[in-house]
Design a protein around this motif. Structure first.
Motif, PDB file in Angstrom:
ATOM      1  N   MET A   1       0.841  -1.190   0.000  1.00 18.02           N
ATOM      2  CA  MET A   1       0.000   0.000   0.000  1.00 18.02           C
ATOM      3  C   MET A   1       0.881   1.247   0.000  1.00 18.02           C
ATOM      4  O   MET A   1       1.751   1.413   0.836  1.00 18.02           O
ATOM      5  N   VAL A   2       0.657   2.102  -0.971  1.00 15.61           N
ATOM      6  CA  VAL A   2       1.435   3.330  -1.109  1.00 15.61           C
ATOM      7  C   VAL A   2       0.535   4.523  -0.819  1.00 15.61           C
ATOM      8  O   VAL A   2      -0.588   4.593  -1.308  1.00 15.61           O
ATOM      9  N   LYS A   3       1.044   5.454   0.001  1.00 22.06           N
ATOM     10  CA  LYS A   3       0.327   6.706   0.247  1.00 22.06           C
ATOM     11  C   LYS A   3       1.161   7.822  -0.356  1.00 22.06           C
ATOM     12  O   LYS A   3       2.283   8.058   0.063  1.00 22.06           O
ATOM     13  N   LEU A   4       0.599   8.489  -1.341  1.00 23.55           N
ATOM     14  CA  LEU A   4       1.276   9.590  -2.001  1.00 23.55           C
ATOM     15  C   LEU A   4       0.679  10.906  -1.525  1.00 23.55           C
ATOM     16  O   LEU A   4      -0.476  10.961  -1.130  1.00 23.55           O
ATOM     17  N   ALA A   5       1.464  11.969  -1.610  1.00 25.74           N
ATOM     18  CA  ALA A   5       0.970  13.304  -1.291  1.00 25.74           C
ATOM     19  C   ALA A   5       1.115  14.160  -2.539  1.00 25.74           C
ATOM     20  O   ALA A   5       2.138  14.097  -3.221  1.00 25.74           O
ATOM     21  N   ALA A   6       0.091  14.940  -2.844  1.00 26.69           N
ATOM     22  CA  ALA A   6       0.116  15.771  -4.046  1.00 26.69           C
ATOM     23  C   ALA A   6      -0.389  17.177  -3.744  1.00 26.69           C
ATOM     24  O   ALA A   6      -1.423  17.355  -3.103  1.00 26.69           O
ATOM     25  N   LYS A   7       0.354  18.150  -4.234  1.00 21.94           N
ATOM     26  CA  LYS A   7      -0.067  19.546  -4.139  1.00 21.94           C
ATOM     27  C   LYS A   7      -0.966  19.827  -5.336  1.00 21.94           C
ATOM     28  O   LYS A   7      -0.543  19.729  -6.484  1.00 21.94           O
ATOM     29  N   CYS A   8      -2.220  20.150  -5.052  1.00 23.82           N
ATOM     30  CA  CYS A   8      -3.224  20.382  -6.100  1.00 23.82           C
ATOM     31  C   CYS A   8      -3.590  21.857  -6.135  1.00 23.82           C
ATOM     32  O   CYS A   8      -4.067  22.411  -5.139  1.00 23.82           O
ATOM     33  N   LEU A   9      -3.376  22.492  -7.279  1.00 25.50           N
ATOM     34  CA  LEU A   9      -3.776  23.890  -7.435  1.00 25.50           C
ATOM     35  C   LEU A   9      -5.155  23.937  -8.077  1.00 25.50           C
ATOM     36  O   LEU A   9      -5.389  23.348  -9.127  1.00 25.50           O
ATOM     37  N   LEU A  10      -6.060  24.645  -7.423  1.00 26.95           N
ATOM     38  CA  LEU A  10      -7.421  24.839  -7.903  1.00 26.95           C
ATOM     39  C   LEU A  10      -7.495  26.269  -8.418  1.00 26.95           C
ATOM     40  O   LEU A  10      -7.278  27.204  -7.655  1.00 26.95           O
ATOM     41  N   ALA A  11      -7.755  26.427  -9.717  1.00 28.33           N
ATOM     42  CA  ALA A  11      -7.713  27.771 -10.300  1.00 28.33           C
ATOM     43  C   ALA A  11      -8.893  28.001 -11.235  1.00 28.33           C
ATOM     44  O   ALA A  11      -9.519  27.066 -11.719  1.00 28.33           O
ATOM     45  N   GLY A  12      -9.141  29.278 -11.494  1.00 30.59           N
ATOM     46  CA  GLY A  12     -10.225  29.689 -12.382  1.00 30.59           C
ATOM     47  C   GLY A  12     -10.711  31.063 -11.962  1.00 30.59           C
ATOM     48  O   GLY A  12     -10.279  31.602 -10.940  1.00 30.59           O
ATOM     49  N   ASP A  13     -11.600  31.614 -12.763  1.00 33.94           N
ATOM     50  CA  ASP A  13     -12.137  32.952 -12.498  1.00 33.94           C
ATOM     51  C   ASP A  13     -12.926  32.989 -11.185  1.00 33.94           C
ATOM     52  O   ASP A  13     -13.350  31.947 -10.677  1.00 33.94           O
ATOM     53  N   PRO A  14     -13.187  34.211 -10.675  1.00 34.47           N
ATOM     54  CA  PRO A  14     -14.028  34.338  -9.472  1.00 34.47           C
ATOM     55  C   PRO A  14     -15.434  33.792  -9.738  1.00 34.47           C
ATOM     56  O   PRO A  14     -15.940  33.894 -10.851  1.00 34.47           O
ATOM     57  N   ALA A  15     -16.023  33.193  -8.731  1.00 37.29           N
ATOM     58  CA  ALA A  15     -17.432  32.754  -8.742  1.00 37.29           C
ATOM     59  C   ALA A  15     -17.749  31.613  -9.714  1.00 37.29           C
ATOM     60  O   ALA A  15     -18.898  31.447 -10.119  1.00 37.29           O
ATOM     61  N   VAL A  16     -16.749  30.812 -10.093  1.00 40.23           N
ATOM     62  CA  VAL A  16     -17.031  29.659 -10.960  1.00 40.23           C
ATOM     63  C   VAL A  16     -17.347  28.400 -10.136  1.00 40.23           C
ATOM     64  O   VAL A  16     -17.789  27.401 -10.680  1.00 40.23           O
ATOM     65  N   GLY A  17     -17.082  28.474  -8.816  1.00 42.32           N
ATOM     66  CA  GLY A  17     -17.403  27.341  -7.950  1.00 42.32           C
ATOM     67  C   GLY A  17     -16.211  26.592  -7.392  1.00 42.32           C
ATOM     68  O   GLY A  17     -16.350  25.457  -6.937  1.00 42.32           O
ATOM     69  N   LYS A  18     -15.032  27.212  -7.397  1.00 41.83           N
ATOM     70  CA  LYS A  18     -13.828  26.531  -6.889  1.00 41.83           C
ATOM     71  C   LYS A  18     -13.952  26.199  -5.405  1.00 41.83           C
ATOM     72  O   LYS A  18     -13.706  25.061  -5.005  1.00 41.83           O
ATOM     73  N   SER A  19     -14.332  27.178  -4.604  1.00 41.34           N
ATOM     74  CA  SER A  19     -14.450  26.958  -3.153  1.00 41.34           C
ATOM     75  C   SER A  19     -15.578  25.979  -2.845  1.00 41.34           C
ATOM     76  O   SER A  19     -15.439  25.118  -1.966  1.00 41.34           O
ATOM     77  N   ALA A  20     -16.685  26.099  -3.561  1.00 38.39           N
ATOM     78  CA  ALA A  20     -17.807  25.168  -3.358  1.00 38.39           C
ATOM     79  C   ALA A  20     -17.355  23.745  -3.665  1.00 38.39           C
ATOM     80  O   ALA A  20     -17.663  22.807  -2.904  1.00 38.39           O
ATOM     81  N   LEU A  21     -16.617  23.568  -4.739  1.00 34.16           N
ATOM     82  CA  LEU A  21     -16.090  22.253  -5.112  1.00 34.16           C
ATOM     83  C   LEU A  21     -15.175  21.718  -4.011  1.00 34.16           C
ATOM     84  O   LEU A  21     -15.320  20.580  -3.559  1.00 34.16           O
ATOM     85  N   ALA A  22     -14.230  22.535  -3.578  1.00 34.89           N
ATOM     86  CA  ALA A  22     -13.275  22.099  -2.553  1.00 34.89           C
ATOM     87  C   ALA A  22     -13.985  21.728  -1.252  1.00 34.89           C
ATOM     88  O   ALA A  22     -13.683  20.700  -0.641  1.00 34.89           O
ATOM     89  N   GLN A  23     -14.955  22.546  -0.846  1.00 39.33           N
ATOM     90  CA  GLN A  23     -15.682  22.285   0.402  1.00 39.33           C
ATOM     91  C   GLN A  23     -16.524  21.012   0.302  1.00 39.33           C
ATOM     92  O   GLN A  23     -16.551  20.192   1.227  1.00 39.33           O
ATOM     93  N   MET A  24     -17.222  20.848  -0.810  1.00 38.32           N
ATOM     94  CA  MET A  24     -18.059  19.662  -1.001  1.00 38.32           C
ATOM     95  C   MET A  24     -17.197  18.405  -0.994  1.00 38.32           C
ATOM     96  O   MET A  24     -17.561  17.399  -0.402  1.00 38.32           O
TER      97      MET A  24
END
Length: 186
Positions: A1-24
């Motif tokens: 079993m391997v556990k990897l760590a990844a830095k994920c950048l979430l980007a896009g214009d304001p109000a497209v739903g990035k924070s909603a996606l991350a929270q959900m």
């Protein structure tokens, strides 16, 4: 079993739903917040995802960043050396889709010469009558730029986990290829 760590950048214009996606995603779809305040800097969320058909997992460190054009030096520092990219646009807002090219350029400038798995995400598919960016058009753009593609409606809690499952699978595949290369050199 391997556990990897990844830095994920979430980007896009304001109000497209990035924070909603991350929270959900972080809350396993437990709660859709109707009122969001625009992100002013970067919010860090952490969550592990199992890689399908393996016993492995990827722990994502998701950097949910403000969709503003002006990045301070601090924000640019936090964007350095991403492992995966999640580019979000609103299917009812053509400008947010067109701006994906600018966001992708900015993201890829952080990792010149390195293959970074990424996914283009069309959000707000629940607003069917207001849709202006067609799925085929976005899919072709994503393929042309070496990205996976998916659509979702965070509001209706549909497909919000898909981008992270796609990224986990892509990142894991990259890891396996690097391990195989390393073993072939030994």
């Amino acid at each position: 079993m391997v556990k990897l760590a990844a830095k994920c950048l979430l980007a896009g214009d304001p109000a497209v739903g990035k924070s909603a996606l991350a929270q959900m995603f972080r809350n396993d779809g437990a709660h859709f917040q109707k009122n969001y305040t625009l992100t002013t800097g970067i919010e860090l969320l952490v969550k592990a995802v199992s890689v399908p058909e393996t016993n492995d997992s990827v722990e994502f460190f998701i950097f949910d960043s403000a969709g503003k054009d002006l990045f301070s030096e601090m924000l640019e520092k936090l964007w350095e050396q991403p492992n995966v990219l999640c580019l979000v646009y609103d299917v009812t807002n053509e400008q947010s889709f067109n701006n994906c090219a600018k966001w992708l350029e900015k993201l890829r400038a952080q990792a010149v010469g390195v293959h970074i798995p990424g996914v283009l995400v069309g959000n707000k598919t629940d607003l069917v009558g207001r849709r202006v960016v067609e799925q085929k058009q976005a899919q072709e753009w994503a393929e042309k730029h070496g990205l996976e593609y998916c659509e979702m409606s965070v509001k209706e809690m549909k497909n919000f986990e898909a981008p992270f499952h796609i990224l986990a699978k892509s990142f894991h595949q990259l890891y396996k290829e690097k391990v195989e290369t390393f073993h072939s050199l030994a």
